[in-house]
Design a protein around this motif. Structure first.
Motif, PDB file in Angstrom:
ATOM      1  N   GLY A 111       7.152  -0.413 -34.243  1.00 36.92           N
ATOM      2  CA  GLY A 111       6.905  -0.770 -35.636  1.00 36.92           C
ATOM      3  C   GLY A 111       7.625  -2.008 -36.105  1.00 36.92           C
ATOM      4  N   ASP A 112       7.888  -2.035 -37.398  1.00 40.87           N
ATOM      5  CA  ASP A 112       8.571  -3.150 -38.041  1.00 40.87           C
ATOM      6  C   ASP A 112      10.034  -3.152 -37.598  1.00 40.87           C
ATOM      7  N   PRO A 113      10.541  -4.283 -37.083  1.00 45.00           N
ATOM      8  CA  PRO A 113      11.906  -4.304 -36.554  1.00 45.00           C
ATOM      9  C   PRO A 113      12.978  -3.867 -37.543  1.00 45.00           C
ATOM     10  N   ALA A 114      12.936  -4.355 -38.756  1.00 49.44           N
ATOM     11  CA  ALA A 114      13.983  -4.010 -39.721  1.00 49.44           C
ATOM     12  C   ALA A 114      13.956  -2.526 -40.052  1.00 49.44           C
ATOM     13  N   ARG A 115      12.780  -1.998 -40.289  1.00 51.05           N
ATOM     14  CA  ARG A 115      12.680  -0.573 -40.629  1.00 51.05           C
ATOM     15  C   ARG A 115      13.063   0.311 -39.441  1.00 51.05           C
ATOM     16  N   ALA A 116      12.619  -0.074 -38.235  1.00 50.74           N
ATOM     17  CA  ALA A 116      12.938   0.718 -37.046  1.00 50.74           C
ATOM     18  C   ALA A 116      14.443   0.714 -36.783  1.00 50.74           C
ATOM     19  N   ALA A 140       9.854 -20.824 -36.062  1.00 51.03           N
ATOM     20  CA  ALA A 140      10.758 -19.772 -36.557  1.00 51.03           C
ATOM     21  C   ALA A 140      10.751 -19.735 -38.080  1.00 51.03           C
ATOM     22  N   ARG A 141      10.711 -20.906 -38.713  1.00 46.47           N
ATOM     23  CA  ARG A 141      10.677 -20.945 -40.183  1.00 46.47           C
ATOM     24  C   ARG A 141       9.393 -20.339 -40.718  1.00 46.47           C
ATOM     25  N   LEU A 142       8.266 -20.668 -40.074  1.00 52.05           N
ATOM     26  CA  LEU A 142       6.972 -20.131 -40.493  1.00 52.05           C
ATOM     27  C   LEU A 142       6.958 -18.611 -40.314  1.00 52.05           C
ATOM     28  N   GLU A 143       7.457 -18.124 -39.180  1.00 55.66           N
ATOM     29  CA  GLU A 143       7.510 -16.677 -38.949  1.00 55.66           C
ATOM     30  C   GLU A 143       8.375 -15.991 -39.994  1.00 55.66           C
ATOM     31  N   GLU A 144       9.502 -16.587 -40.341  1.00 56.95           N
ATOM     32  CA  GLU A 144      10.383 -15.979 -41.331  1.00 56.95           C
ATOM     33  C   GLU A 144       9.713 -15.940 -42.700  1.00 56.95           C
ATOM     34  N   MET A 145       8.956 -16.989 -43.047  1.00 52.03           N
ATOM     35  CA  MET A 145       8.245 -16.992 -44.327  1.00 52.03           C
ATOM     36  C   MET A 145       7.192 -15.892 -44.356  1.00 52.03           C
ATOM     37  N   LEU A 146       6.511 -15.669 -43.225  1.00 52.22           N
ATOM     38  CA  LEU A 146       5.425 -14.702 -43.187  1.00 52.22           C
ATOM     39  C   LEU A 146       5.917 -13.265 -43.086  1.00 52.22           C
ATOM     40  N   VAL A 147       6.874 -13.005 -42.222  1.00 49.99           N
ATOM     41  CA  VAL A 147       7.303 -11.622 -41.999  1.00 49.99           C
ATOM     42  C   VAL A 147       8.706 -11.337 -42.505  1.00 49.99           C
ATOM     43  N   GLY A 148       9.435 -12.329 -42.886  1.00 54.91           N
ATOM     44  CA  GLY A 148      10.770 -12.120 -43.426  1.00 54.91           C
ATOM     45  C   GLY A 148      11.845 -12.055 -42.355  1.00 54.91           C
ATOM     46  N   SER A 149      13.050 -11.944 -42.802  1.00 52.62           N
ATOM     47  CA  SER A 149      14.201 -11.910 -41.917  1.00 52.62           C
ATOM     48  C   SER A 149      14.676 -10.473 -41.750  1.00 52.62           C
ATOM     49  N   VAL A 150      14.846 -10.060 -40.504  1.00 57.14           N
ATOM     50  CA  VAL A 150      15.348  -8.717 -40.223  1.00 57.14           C
ATOM     51  C   VAL A 150      16.737  -8.554 -40.831  1.00 57.14           C
TER      52      VAL A 150
END
Length: 178
Positions: A111-116, A140-150
């Motif tokens: 699942g979602d890394p932060a939640r897991a 990495a910046r684009l990914e962080e904008m889309l899915v956020g930072s763990v």
């Protein structure tokens, strides 16, 4: 003023011994600096290190018997060798920790890394969660904008301390003329 009417003073702070494991989030290709810092912390505290890889191509589905089972997000999608990825990460960690004296384990989550990571930290009663920063770059910046930072999610959504290990810090550049 009677004793019953006197305001009570707060109880003195008594620190407790840290006993829960150090939980480290790991991703494929992550520099060993994160594992080394997490291992040093666990070793210094005298607790176990739990290394967790989160497979983002799966999600947890509740079964009728109450169990949760990992299922692929796209069952017809490309069959990434998730077991092979986990085995490679575990082998890299084994090579890094072999003979170090660190008591460690490896687990794959879904699942979602932060939640897991948050769920595992809660169930294991982790003392601290250790994660690395993302590598620098536009992707990495684009990914962080889309899915956020763990790391940001963890620091705002649960009560455990989060140690963020920098992977590619800015190097101090001397100014011209100095």
């Amino acid at each position: 003023m009677t004793d019953a009417a006197k305001p009570s003073s707060p109880a003195p702070y008594v620190p407790r011994q840290i006993s829960g494991p150090v939980l480290m989030g790991v991703v494929p290709g992550q520099p060993l600096a994160v594992a080394h810092r997490a291992a040093e912390l666990a070793f210094s505290l005298g607790v176990k290190l739990v290394c967790a890889y989160v497979d983002v191509t799966t999600y947890l589905a509740g079964e009728p018997d109450g169990r949760a089972e990992a299922r692929p997000i796209d069952p017809d999608g490309v069959d990434d060798d998730i077991e092979g990825i986990g085995a490679t990460i575990a082998a890299d960690l084994r090579a890094a920790f072999d003979g170090s004296g660190v008591d460690w384990s490896f687990v794959t989550l879904a699942g979602d890394p932060a939640r897991a990571l948050g769920r595992l930290a809660e169930s294991a009663d982790a003392s601290v969660i250790v994660v690395g920063t993302r590598e620098r770059g536009l992707g990495a910046r684009l990914e962080e904008m889309l899915v956020g930072s763990v790391a940001v999610y963890l620091t705002h959504r649960q009560h455990r301390p989060v140690l963020v290990v920098p992977l590619s810090p800015h190097k101090h550049q001397p100014k011209a003329g100095r």
